[in-house]
Structure formats: C-alpha cells, structure tokens
Design a protein around this motif. Structure first.
Motif, PDB file in Angstrom:
ATOM      1  N   PHE A 280      38.290  41.922  30.764  1.00 63.57           N
ATOM      2  CA  PHE A 280      38.928  43.256  31.191  1.00 63.57           C
ATOM      3  C   PHE A 280      38.738  44.063  29.857  1.00 63.57           C
ATOM      4  O   PHE A 280      39.071  43.699  28.771  1.00 63.57           O
ATOM      5  CB  PHE A 280      40.389  42.837  31.587  1.00 63.57           C
TER       6      PHE A 280
ATOM      7  N   ARG B  47      39.388  48.477  29.074  1.00 62.91           N
ATOM      8  CA  ARG B  47      39.729  49.740  29.523  1.00 62.91           C
ATOM      9  C   ARG B  47      40.075  50.773  28.332  1.00 62.91           C
ATOM     10  O   ARG B  47      40.799  50.352  27.462  1.00 62.91           O
ATOM     11  CB  ARG B  47      40.715  49.756  30.484  1.00 62.91           C
TER      12      ARG B  47
ATOM     13  N   THR C  85      45.529  44.628  35.190  1.00 63.39           N
ATOM     14  CA  THR C  85      45.276  45.811  36.123  1.00 63.39           C
ATOM     15  C   THR C  85      46.408  46.521  36.596  1.00 63.39           C
ATOM     16  O   THR C  85      46.614  47.853  36.367  1.00 63.39           O
ATOM     17  CB  THR C  85      44.118  45.942  37.055  1.00 63.39           C
TER      18      THR C  85
ATOM     19  N   TYR D 292      48.424  48.023  33.760  1.00 60.57           N
ATOM     20  CA  TYR D 292      47.665  49.078  33.353  1.00 60.57           C
ATOM     21  C   TYR D 292      47.698  50.383  34.147  1.00 60.57           C
ATOM     22  O   TYR D 292      48.464  51.651  33.688  1.00 60.57           O
ATOM     23  CB  TYR D 292      46.210  48.828  33.156  1.00 60.57           C
ATOM     24  N   ASN D 293      47.906  50.124  35.434  1.00 60.00           N
ATOM     25  CA  ASN D 293      48.222  51.354  36.379  1.00 60.00           C
ATOM     26  C   ASN D 293      49.672  51.687  36.320  1.00 60.00           C
ATOM     27  O   ASN D 293      49.712  52.798  36.489  1.00 60.00           O
ATOM     28  CB  ASN D 293      47.852  50.736  37.671  1.00 60.00           C
TER      29      ASN D 293
END
Length: 163
Positions: free
Chosen positions: A90, A92, A138, A141-142
């Motif tokens: 991962f 980002r 994720t 993160y969102n």
C-alpha cells in the motif's frame, strides 16, 4: 464503497474535494497541465513482512515520509527487517502522514492487534492477510480524507451563512 467510482449516481471524491478547496480559498481553476512540486508530497505506505524464524507470525510495517525520502526510508526498513522478507502492499499520497499513522495504529489497536512503533502484528490464528490489511488501511485512509472534506464543506457552509 469505493471513492474513485465512476457510476452515474456516485461522484469522484478527488474532483469534488478540489472544487471545494479552490472555491473556499478563492483560487483559480486548475490549468490543463498543473505544475506540482513533488518534493512536498507526503506518502503513507504499508510493507508486508515475513519472519523467517517464525513463519506463522503475520507482520506489517507502516511508514510515512515525503516524496524524495521514500527510497531512503524503504531502504532503511529493508536493512532493519531483511531485504528478501518484505514487499510493499500500500502507498498513497496524503495530506498529513502522522495523522493517518495514528489513525491506522488506533484502528488496529481496537482490533486487539499488537502495535509497537511502526510494526503491526496480527494475533495468532487471525484471519487477516495482506488483502484484508489493504482493505482496512484503505478504509482508514478514506475516513481521513472524508474528515478533511467535511471540514472544508463546513468552512464553506459557515462562510456562506455569514454573507
């Protein structure tokens, strides 16, 4: 629900977020070819670790750093934990790496994981694998991105009510 969906009834979060930021801070619309200083970008990542001595252990390492420091950070982690025993699952770009790191650590602590520093270890006989860790990270993160979006929307709403 994926943030980057293209269905008719859903929106692209990144585009909507950028429009809110530009409107709130009185910025001009984005040009066709934006010039971005990549040295100021910050990234958050997760590395999957395999313990050679105890293969039943499930370990992951989290990190955050600026764009130019990514290679140096990953090399330091590979030197510490072994070059052959890790791979990245991962990565980002983010607004604030320390906040996301704290959110990820809190999320996995609430799941009764062993969290120490940047290492995350699943409990023995856990059903977690790399795919589930990616999904969990994720989701966090969102959530962090949604908090930032909600803050900007609140500021926009407050400004519109004052005038």
């Amino acid at each position: 629900m994926s943030v980057e969906t293209t269905a008719d009834n859903e929106y692209n979060f990144e585009d909507k977020f950028e429009k809110h930021l530009r409107y709130v801070f009185y910025m001009k619309p984005l040009s066709e070819n934006p010039k971005c200083d990549t040295s100021k970008l910050e990234f958050f990542g997760v590395l999957s670790l395999k313990d050679v001595l105890k293969p039943e252990r499930k370990l992951w390492c989290i990190y955050h750093c600026r764009q130019p420091d990514i290679d140096r950070t990953i090399d330091a982690l590979r030197e510490k934990y072994g070059k052959k025993n890790m791979y990245e699952i991962f990565r980002r770009p983010i607004f604030k790496g320390a906040a996301l790191r704290a959110g990820v650590k809190k999320h996995f602590t609430d799941l009764k994981w062993f969290v120490k520093g940047n290492l995350l270890e699943a409990p023995p006989k856990s059903h977690f694998n790399d795919d589930r860790v990616i999904k969990s990270v994720t989701d966090v993160y969102n959530i962090e991105r949604q908090k930032l979006h909600n803050f900007m929307a609140m500021k926009l709403h407050w400004r519109n009510q004052r005038w």
